[in-house]
Design a protein around this motif. Structure first.
Motif, PDB file in Angstrom:
ATOM      1  N   ALA A 187       0.843  -1.203   0.000  1.00 15.70           N
ATOM      2  CA  ALA A 187       0.000   0.000   0.000  1.00 15.70           C
ATOM      3  C   ALA A 187       0.876   1.251   0.000  1.00 15.70           C
ATOM      4  O   ALA A 187       1.936   1.284   0.612  1.00 15.70           O
ATOM      5  CB  ALA A 187      -0.882  -0.019   1.229  1.00 15.70           C
ATOM      6  N   ASP A 188       0.434   2.268  -0.736  1.00 19.20           N
ATOM      7  CA  ASP A 188       1.210   3.505  -0.837  1.00 19.20           C
ATOM      8  C   ASP A 188       0.870   4.508   0.260  1.00 19.20           C
ATOM      9  O   ASP A 188       1.714   5.270   0.685  1.00 19.20           O
ATOM     10  CB  ASP A 188       0.955   4.168  -2.194  1.00 19.20           C
ATOM     11  N   ALA A 189      -0.383   4.498   0.666  1.00 13.54           N
ATOM     12  CA  ALA A 189      -0.847   5.571   1.549  1.00 13.54           C
ATOM     13  C   ALA A 189      -0.685   5.205   3.027  1.00 13.54           C
ATOM     14  O   ALA A 189      -1.641   5.195   3.785  1.00 13.54           O
ATOM     15  CB  ALA A 189      -2.298   5.884   1.238  1.00 13.54           C
ATOM     16  N   VAL A 190       0.548   4.892   3.418  1.00 14.71           N
ATOM     17  CA  VAL A 190       0.753   4.550   4.826  1.00 14.71           C
ATOM     18  C   VAL A 190       0.618   5.807   5.683  1.00 14.71           C
ATOM     19  O   VAL A 190       0.893   6.911   5.246  1.00 14.71           O
ATOM     20  CB  VAL A 190       2.123   3.874   5.060  1.00 14.71           C
ATOM     21  N   LYS A 191       0.187   5.619   6.915  1.00 16.78           N
ATOM     22  CA  LYS A 191      -0.095   6.759   7.794  1.00 16.78           C
ATOM     23  C   LYS A 191       0.416   6.473   9.198  1.00 16.78           C
ATOM     24  O   LYS A 191       0.873   5.379   9.489  1.00 16.78           O
ATOM     25  CB  LYS A 191      -1.608   6.981   7.877  1.00 16.78           C
ATOM     26  N   LYS A 192       0.255   7.468  10.037  1.00 22.31           N
ATOM     27  CA  LYS A 192       0.502   7.280  11.468  1.00 22.31           C
ATOM     28  C   LYS A 192      -0.844   7.417  12.183  1.00 22.31           C
ATOM     29  O   LYS A 192      -1.599   8.348  11.911  1.00 22.31           O
ATOM     30  CB  LYS A 192       1.480   8.330  11.990  1.00 22.31           C
ATOM     31  N   TYR A 193      -1.134   6.488  13.059  1.00 19.36           N
ATOM     32  CA  TYR A 193      -2.382   6.487  13.813  1.00 19.36           C
ATOM     33  C   TYR A 193      -2.058   6.599  15.297  1.00 19.36           C
ATOM     34  O   TYR A 193      -0.960   6.243  15.716  1.00 19.36           O
ATOM     35  CB  TYR A 193      -3.161   5.194  13.563  1.00 19.36           C
ATOM     36  N   LYS A 194      -3.013   7.087  16.050  1.00 11.99           N
ATOM     37  CA  LYS A 194      -2.782   7.229  17.495  1.00 11.99           C
ATOM     38  C   LYS A 194      -3.769   6.391  18.296  1.00 11.99           C
ATOM     39  O   LYS A 194      -4.956   6.358  17.978  1.00 11.99           O
ATOM     40  CB  LYS A 194      -2.939   8.706  17.909  1.00 11.99           C
ATOM     41  N   VAL A 195      -3.256   5.728  19.312  1.00 21.13           N
ATOM     42  CA  VAL A 195      -4.108   5.032  20.282  1.00 21.13           C
ATOM     43  C   VAL A 195      -3.664   5.518  21.657  1.00 21.13           C
ATOM     44  O   VAL A 195      -2.488   5.393  22.006  1.00 21.13           O
ATOM     45  CB  VAL A 195      -3.958   3.501  20.181  1.00 21.13           C
ATOM     46  N   THR A 196      -4.592   6.086  22.402  1.00 20.76           N
ATOM     47  CA  THR A 196      -4.214   6.594  23.728  1.00 20.76           C
ATOM     48  C   THR A 196      -4.642   5.605  24.818  1.00 20.76           C
ATOM     49  O   THR A 196      -5.520   4.760  24.614  1.00 20.76           O
ATOM     50  CB  THR A 196      -4.858   7.957  24.023  1.00 20.76           C
ATOM     51  N   GLN A 197      -3.989   5.739  25.952  1.00 18.76           N
ATOM     52  CA  GLN A 197      -4.396   4.994  27.143  1.00 18.76           C
ATOM     53  C   GLN A 197      -4.754   6.035  28.190  1.00 18.76           C
ATOM     54  O   GLN A 197      -3.893   6.842  28.585  1.00 18.76           O
ATOM     55  CB  GLN A 197      -3.259   4.132  27.667  1.00 18.76           C
ATOM     56  N   LYS A 198      -6.027   6.052  28.546  1.00 20.06           N
ATOM     57  CA  LYS A 198      -6.495   7.010  29.550  1.00 20.06           C
ATOM     58  C   LYS A 198      -7.596   6.348  30.362  1.00 20.06           C
ATOM     59  O   LYS A 198      -8.503   5.733  29.787  1.00 20.06           O
ATOM     60  CB  LYS A 198      -7.025   8.273  28.859  1.00 20.06           C
ATOM     61  N   GLY A 199      -7.534   6.486  31.673  1.00 21.76           N
ATOM     62  CA  GLY A 199      -8.536   5.841  32.532  1.00 21.76           C
ATOM     63  C   GLY A 199      -8.477   4.326  32.421  1.00 21.76           C
ATOM     64  O   GLY A 199      -9.491   3.645  32.545  1.00 21.76           O
ATOM     65  N   ARG A 200      -7.296   3.804  32.108  1.00 13.74           N
ATOM     66  CA  ARG A 200      -7.052   2.360  31.982  1.00 13.74           C
ATOM     67  C   ARG A 200      -7.913   1.718  30.890  1.00 13.74           C
ATOM     68  O   ARG A 200      -8.398   0.592  31.028  1.00 13.74           O
ATOM     69  CB  ARG A 200      -7.298   1.640  33.318  1.00 13.74           C
ATOM     70  N   VAL A 201      -8.127   2.479  29.800  1.00 18.33           N
ATOM     71  CA  VAL A 201      -8.742   1.890  28.595  1.00 18.33           C
ATOM     72  C   VAL A 201      -7.974   2.385  27.366  1.00 18.33           C
ATOM     73  O   VAL A 201      -7.342   3.444  27.415  1.00 18.33           O
ATOM     74  CB  VAL A 201     -10.243   2.248  28.423  1.00 18.33           C
ATOM     75  N   PHE A 202      -8.039   1.575  26.303  1.00 16.39           N
ATOM     76  CA  PHE A 202      -7.464   2.001  25.029  1.00 16.39           C
ATOM     77  C   PHE A 202      -8.509   2.781  24.254  1.00 16.39           C
ATOM     78  O   PHE A 202      -9.671   2.371  24.181  1.00 16.39           O
ATOM     79  CB  PHE A 202      -7.031   0.787  24.199  1.00 16.39           C
ATOM     80  N   ASP A 203      -8.097   3.894  23.668  1.00 14.86           N
ATOM     81  CA  ASP A 203      -9.020   4.717  22.885  1.00 14.86           C
ATOM     82  C   ASP A 203      -8.357   5.108  21.568  1.00 14.86           C
ATOM     83  O   ASP A 203      -7.328   5.774  21.598  1.00 14.86           O
ATOM     84  CB  ASP A 203      -9.409   5.955  23.687  1.00 14.86           C
ATOM     85  N   PRO A 204      -8.923   4.692  20.419  1.00 15.87           N
ATOM     86  CA  PRO A 204     -10.116   3.855  20.262  1.00 15.87           C
ATOM     87  C   PRO A 204      -9.809   2.383  20.564  1.00 15.87           C
ATOM     88  O   PRO A 204      -8.657   1.968  20.473  1.00 15.87           O
ATOM     89  CB  PRO A 204     -10.476   4.037  18.785  1.00 15.87           C
ATOM     90  N   ALA A 205     -10.864   1.653  20.884  1.00 14.66           N
ATOM     91  CA  ALA A 205     -10.687   0.229  21.178  1.00 14.66           C
ATOM     92  C   ALA A 205     -10.418  -0.560  19.902  1.00 14.66           C
ATOM     93  O   ALA A 205      -9.737  -1.577  19.921  1.00 14.66           O
ATOM     94  CB  ALA A 205     -11.915  -0.323  21.883  1.00 14.66           C
ATOM     95  N   VAL A 206     -10.966  -0.074  18.790  1.00 12.14           N
ATOM     96  CA  VAL A 206     -10.736  -0.714  17.492  1.00 12.14           C
ATOM     97  C   VAL A 206     -10.190   0.340  16.528  1.00 12.14           C
ATOM     98  O   VAL A 206     -10.773   1.420  16.380  1.00 12.14           O
ATOM     99  CB  VAL A 206     -12.035  -1.325  16.918  1.00 12.14           C
ATOM    100  N   THR A 207      -9.063   0.027  15.900  1.00 17.43           N
ATOM    101  CA  THR A 207      -8.449   0.955  14.950  1.00 17.43           C
ATOM    102  C   THR A 207      -8.216   0.223  13.636  1.00 17.43           C
ATOM    103  O   THR A 207      -7.693  -0.895  13.638  1.00 17.43           O
ATOM    104  CB  THR A 207      -7.076   1.439  15.478  1.00 17.43           C
ATOM    105  N   VAL A 208      -8.609   0.868  12.543  1.00 18.32           N
ATOM    106  CA  VAL A 208      -8.334   0.295  11.222  1.00 18.32           C
ATOM    107  C   VAL A 208      -7.145   1.044  10.634  1.00 18.32           C
ATOM    108  O   VAL A 208      -7.156   2.277  10.570  1.00 18.32           O
ATOM    109  CB  VAL A 208      -9.558   0.435  10.286  1.00 18.32           C
ATOM    110  N   VAL A 209      -6.097   0.303  10.251  1.00 14.90           N
ATOM    111  CA  VAL A 209      -4.904   0.950   9.705  1.00 14.90           C
ATOM    112  C   VAL A 209      -4.522   0.290   8.379  1.00 14.90           C
ATOM    113  O   VAL A 209      -4.866  -0.859   8.120  1.00 14.90           O
ATOM    114  CB  VAL A 209      -3.703   0.891  10.687  1.00 14.90           C
ATOM    115  N   ILE A 210      -3.792   1.048   7.562  1.00 13.70           N
ATOM    116  CA  ILE A 210      -3.343   0.521   6.268  1.00 13.70           C
ATOM    117  C   ILE A 210      -1.998  -0.187   6.477  1.00 13.70           C
ATOM    118  O   ILE A 210      -1.135   0.324   7.195  1.00 13.70           O
ATOM    119  CB  ILE A 210      -3.183   1.670   5.263  1.00 13.70           C
ATOM    120  N   ALA A 211      -1.838  -1.344   5.837  1.00 13.28           N
ATOM    121  CA  ALA A 211      -0.595  -2.114   5.990  1.00 13.28           C
ATOM    122  C   ALA A 211       0.617  -1.239   5.691  1.00 13.28           C
ATOM    123  O   ALA A 211       0.625  -0.484   4.718  1.00 13.28           O
ATOM    124  CB  ALA A 211      -0.620  -3.314   5.053  1.00 13.28           C
ATOM    125  N   GLY A 212       1.635  -1.342   6.529  1.00  7.85           N
ATOM    126  CA  GLY A 212       2.825  -0.517   6.379  1.00  7.85           C
ATOM    127  C   GLY A 212       2.789   0.717   7.275  1.00  7.85           C
ATOM    128  O   GLY A 212       3.781   1.423   7.401  1.00  7.85           O
TER     129      GLY A 212
END
Lengths: 218, 245
Positions: free
Chosen positions: A65-90
């Motif tokens: 895939a060409d359009a690789v990106k950077k995504y963020k997952v935070t940990q706050k209040g002892r949960v992952f946010d977002p719980a489900v993340t869709v990312v492009i391979a690479g």
């Protein structure tokens, strides 16, 4: 000061650059012009009302895939946010400890798609994990029992998330041979991929089926 | 009194089923035994020990610290001291047919959370919920699947394990009811509390695969050689830092 013998080399670079620029511009125009939409309907057989289905296109030539990106997952209040993340391979996911207090986390995954252990992550830390290949990655915090998340790695930037079965549209798909597929979290169901050839302005009325897996032994 | 009675089965589990390494094995036989422990990540253990003990911690405290050299847990944390871990020996001579019980008790609640089974073992499923459930066993790394007919509320049924691999037992209607199932040919297992002794006595001499498994931490693999007249001691430590490499 550039040595005499290397001035021609420099001139060559300066002279070739505009030509390259023109060539890139000229040759990229037809690709943009041939980008199409792929649309259709996702149907589920077996009576189940599935939720959160990802419809995606996979290039049949297996090009990365060409359009690789950077995504963020935070940990706050002892949960992952977002719980489900869709990312492009690479792409990369930045795990950010955004807790209001000094709470440490240890994020790890045992998934075959991407196994990792980021170590102990203290408040304010940002740690990056790459996801080179498509698949589903379940991850956990080894410290906190209710912290778990999912990363769905899709093979291209051409995907859409449907909250329920129905119509879908994928825009700006370059011409070529593709495989239309869907990711479902329920283990009983799977999609039957469909070959899609993109050569005109649009490919319409594609039917993508999701059905109950049949009894299949090893 | 009640607490004492409840503690009894745990004590029986925790002593390696009566195995005594000071007693010689039967003639021509050997054994494998040791302790299996699940613990937090080594970096967490180090930090908790540096913090030391804290008298009045609660669930809002980020760290419960440590006491007597051991990590102390609060209710938000994975309590590795109470983890049910498996010691597993893959023995081609082992006969399948062991019965394992699984019970769906209510919404999003199914016990046990994890089960180690041999190909050909039986999973006895009880539906103690108020809704009919269609149970199936699925390979989490492939498309293989097996199922049993719809189980009414209060009903129970047996499923003979026909799949090998890393599996999940769940239902069509509610996939939050879930048991992680590790299935292998010739699997012998002991489920023990973290830090306890396991033992596989009366083994024929030879080379075996030994696995330690806690569903949340994955599998640790060891090769073990059993020799006649010998007890072979193999300890296992399950942690993110020992499993993910």
């Amino acid at each position: 000061m550039i040595p005499k013998g290397k001035r021609w080399l420099l001139f060559g670079c300066v002279a070739v650059f505009p030509v390259l620029l023109i060539m890139i511009t000229v040759f990229s125009v037809p690709v943009t012009a041939l980008a199409a939409s792929v649309s259709g309907k996702l149907k589920v057989y077996g009576g189940k009302k599935l939720k959160n289905i990802i419809v995606f296109l996979e290039p049949t030539n297996k090009k990365a895939a060409d359009a690789v990106k950077k995504y963020k997952v935070t940990q706050k209040g002892r949960v992952f946010d977002p719980a489900v993340t869709v990312v492009i391979a690479g792409s990369e996911v930045i795990f950010i400890n955004d807790e209001g207090r000094e709470i440490d986390h240890n994020i790890y995954s045992l998934s075959r798609t991407r196994k990792f252990d980021v170590g102990l992550v203290s408040k304010g830390s940002e740690l990056v994990v790459d996801f080179p290949k498509p698949g589903i990655v379940k991850y956990y915090c080894s410290v906190h029992k209710n912290m778990e998340g999912t990363i769905i790695v899709v093979p291209s930037q051409f995907y859409t998330l449907l909250d329920k079965p129905g119509t879908f549209i994928l825009e700006n798909v370059p011409e070529g041979e593709w495989k239309l597929n869907a990711a479902v979290s329920h283990r009983r169901y799977s999609a039957s991929p469909v070959d899609v050839a993109v050569s005109g302005p649009s490919v319409d009325s594609v039917i993508l089926q999701i059905s109950r897996k049949r009894r299949k032994r090893r | 009194m009640i607490a004492g009675l409840l503690a009894l089965p745990v004590a029986v589990l925790a002593d390696g089923h009566g195995f005594d390494p000071d007693e010689p094995p039967p003639e021509g036989k050997g054994s494998v035994y040791g302790t299996v422990t699940a613990r937090p990540h080594k970096d967490y253990v180090k930090k908790a020990k540096e913090l030391g003990s804290k008298e009045d911690y609660d669930d809002n405290d980020p760290y419960a610290g440590s006491a007597d050299g051991k990590v102390v847990y609060n209710d938000t944390m994975v309590n590795y001291d109470f983890a049910d871990v498996y010691a597993i020996l893959l023995n081609p001579a082992a006969k399948p047919g062991k019965v394992h019980e699984v019970e769906a008790e209510g919404d999003e609640d199914q016990k046990p959370r994890a089960l180690a089974v041999a190909f050909g073992d039986i999973i006895r499923i009880k539906n103690a919920t108020s809704k009919p459930l269609t149970y199936f066993l699925a390979d989490i790394n492939g498309d293989s699947i097996q199922e049993i007919p719809l189980l009414p509320p209060g009903g129970s049924a047996d499923m003979t394990v026909e799949l090998v691999g890393d599996l999940e037992l769940t239902t069509d209607e509610d996939d939050s009811l879930i048991t992680a199932v590790l299935s292998r040919e010739g699997l012998q297992s002991q489920r023990v509390r973290s830090g306890s002794t396991y033992a596989f006595p009366n083994m024929n001499p030879g080379e075996y695969d030994l696995l330690f498994w806690f569903w949340r931490l994955g599998i640790l693999k060891r090769k073990v050689t059993v020799e006649a007249g010998e007890h072979t001691d193999v300890d296992g430590v399950l942690s993110v830092d020992t499993v993910v490499r």
